[in-house]
Design an enzyme around this catalytic site. Structure first.
Site, mmCIF file in Angstrom:
data_model
loop_
_atom_site.group_PDB
_atom_site.id
_atom_site.type_symbol
_atom_site.label_atom_id
_atom_site.label_comp_id
_atom_site.label_asym_id
_atom_site.label_seq_id
_atom_site.Cartn_x
_atom_site.Cartn_y
_atom_site.Cartn_z
ATOM 1 N N THR A 197 29.645 39.723 39.845
ATOM 2 C CA THR A 197 30.547 40.308 40.839
ATOM 3 C C THR A 197 31.506 41.217 40.078
ATOM 4 O O THR A 197 31.538 41.213 38.848
ATOM 5 C CB THR A 197 31.363 39.226 41.590
ATOM 6 O OG1 THR A 197 32.278 38.602 40.665
ATOM 7 C CG2 THR A 197 30.475 38.163 42.196
ATOM 8 N N ILE A 238 33.290 34.716 32.398
ATOM 9 C CA ILE A 238 34.443 35.614 32.563
ATOM 10 C C ILE A 238 34.048 37.038 32.165
ATOM 11 O O ILE A 238 33.501 37.274 31.084
ATOM 12 C CB ILE A 238 35.641 35.141 31.708
ATOM 13 C CG1 ILE A 238 36.040 33.701 32.084
ATOM 14 C CG2 ILE A 238 36.824 36.102 31.865
ATOM 15 C CD1 ILE A 238 36.507 33.505 33.504
ATOM 16 N N LYS A 239 34.352 37.970 33.082
ATOM 17 C CA LYS A 239 33.988 39.373 32.840
ATOM 18 C C LYS A 239 35.239 40.125 32.420
ATOM 19 O O LYS A 239 36.266 40.077 33.119
ATOM 20 C CB LYS A 239 33.444 39.949 34.141
ATOM 21 C CG LYS A 239 32.427 41.044 33.988
ATOM 22 C CD LYS A 239 31.881 41.334 35.381
ATOM 23 C CE LYS A 239 30.892 42.432 35.396
ATOM 24 N NZ LYS A 239 30.550 42.801 36.772
ATOM 25 N N VAL A 240 35.148 40.798 31.277
ATOM 26 C CA VAL A 240 36.300 41.564 30.776
ATOM 27 C C VAL A 240 35.861 42.997 30.515
ATOM 28 O O VAL A 240 34.703 43.245 30.171
ATOM 29 C CB VAL A 240 36.876 40.946 29.467
ATOM 30 C CG1 VAL A 240 37.358 39.518 29.682
ATOM 31 C CG2 VAL A 240 35.865 41.001 28.326
#
Ligand code: E4P
Length: 216
Positions: free
Chosen positions: A27, A82-84
């Site tokens: 997402t 976790i998307k960074v």
């Protein structure tokens, strides 16, 4: 090659998960906005639809803020990744989180050098955006080939997650290059099942079968 759905639409995810071929979900803030739902609630629901990684993106731009948001997001479920963003603070956060055993997807990658840095930061996934690369006059798939070569040269374990996929050719080329994962909109994934000759073949077989008067 793993298949991730690039959406926050839980009905679409459930439909793909039912095929048994879905390996995860990605997402981003735009997809959460499109779903029109609370990020915590929708991410929790998605995590229950797949056992694979579910990328949830931070929106803070500084390291401390990203760590704070990651702390909230990773509590949602064990399969949250976790998307960074691929920035200095993003990679600093990536290094810290992977050091704590949290999966990290480094997003918005547009160069092989950026992918090299993400691998050095211990990223679980690197997300090069092929569609947006193509849209801007670059060769998205060449970027994937370059990253594959570099990662293989140094045996980096970071998985190449081809993102911003627009069509089946992107999927095909990703598989030929040896990308680890593709993430695509559900419509693109569903399109991969289809071929006009498959439909025509079924039609012909059923017509001939009807003439036999038999049933199985
Ligand atoms: C990746 O994780 C992103 O969510 C996505 O693939 C971006 O795709 P877009 O360029 O179609 O927005």
């Amino acid at each position: 090659m793993k298949f991730f759905a690039d959406t926050a639409d839980t009905a679409e995810i459930a439909e793909l998960a039912a095929t048994g071929l879905l390996d995860g979900v990605t997402t981003n803030p735009s997809l959460i906005a499109k779903a029109g739902r609370d990020i915590m609630e929708v991410t929790r629901e998605i995590c229950g639809l797949t056992r694979g990684p579910v990328s949830a993106e931070v929106v803070a731009l500084d390291h401390a803020g990203m760590m704070r948001e990651a702390e909230v997001l990773r509590k949602i479920a064990e399969n949250v990744c976790i998307k960074v963003p691929l920035t200095i603070d993003g990679l600093k956060t990536c290094k810290a989180l992977t050091g704590e055993g949290t999966m990290v997807n480094v997003t918005l990658c547009f160069s092989a050098n950026q992918a090299l840095l993400a691998a050095k930061a211990g990223a679980s996934f690197i997300s090069p955006f092929v569609g947006r690369h193509d849209d801007n006059g670059f060769d998205g798939m060449q970027l994937i080939s370059d990253i594959r070569l570099i990662y293989d040269n140094y045996s980096f374990q970071t998985e190449i997650l081809v993102a911003s996929i627009r069509h089946g050719i992107h999927v095909l080329e990703s598989a030929k290059i040896g990308a680890d994962v593709i993430t695509a909109p559900p419509a693109v994934i569903k399109g991969l099942f289809k071929h006009v000759l498959t439909d025509k073949g079924i039609e012909g077989f059923l017509a001939d079968w009807a003439k036999t008067g038999q049933s199985i």
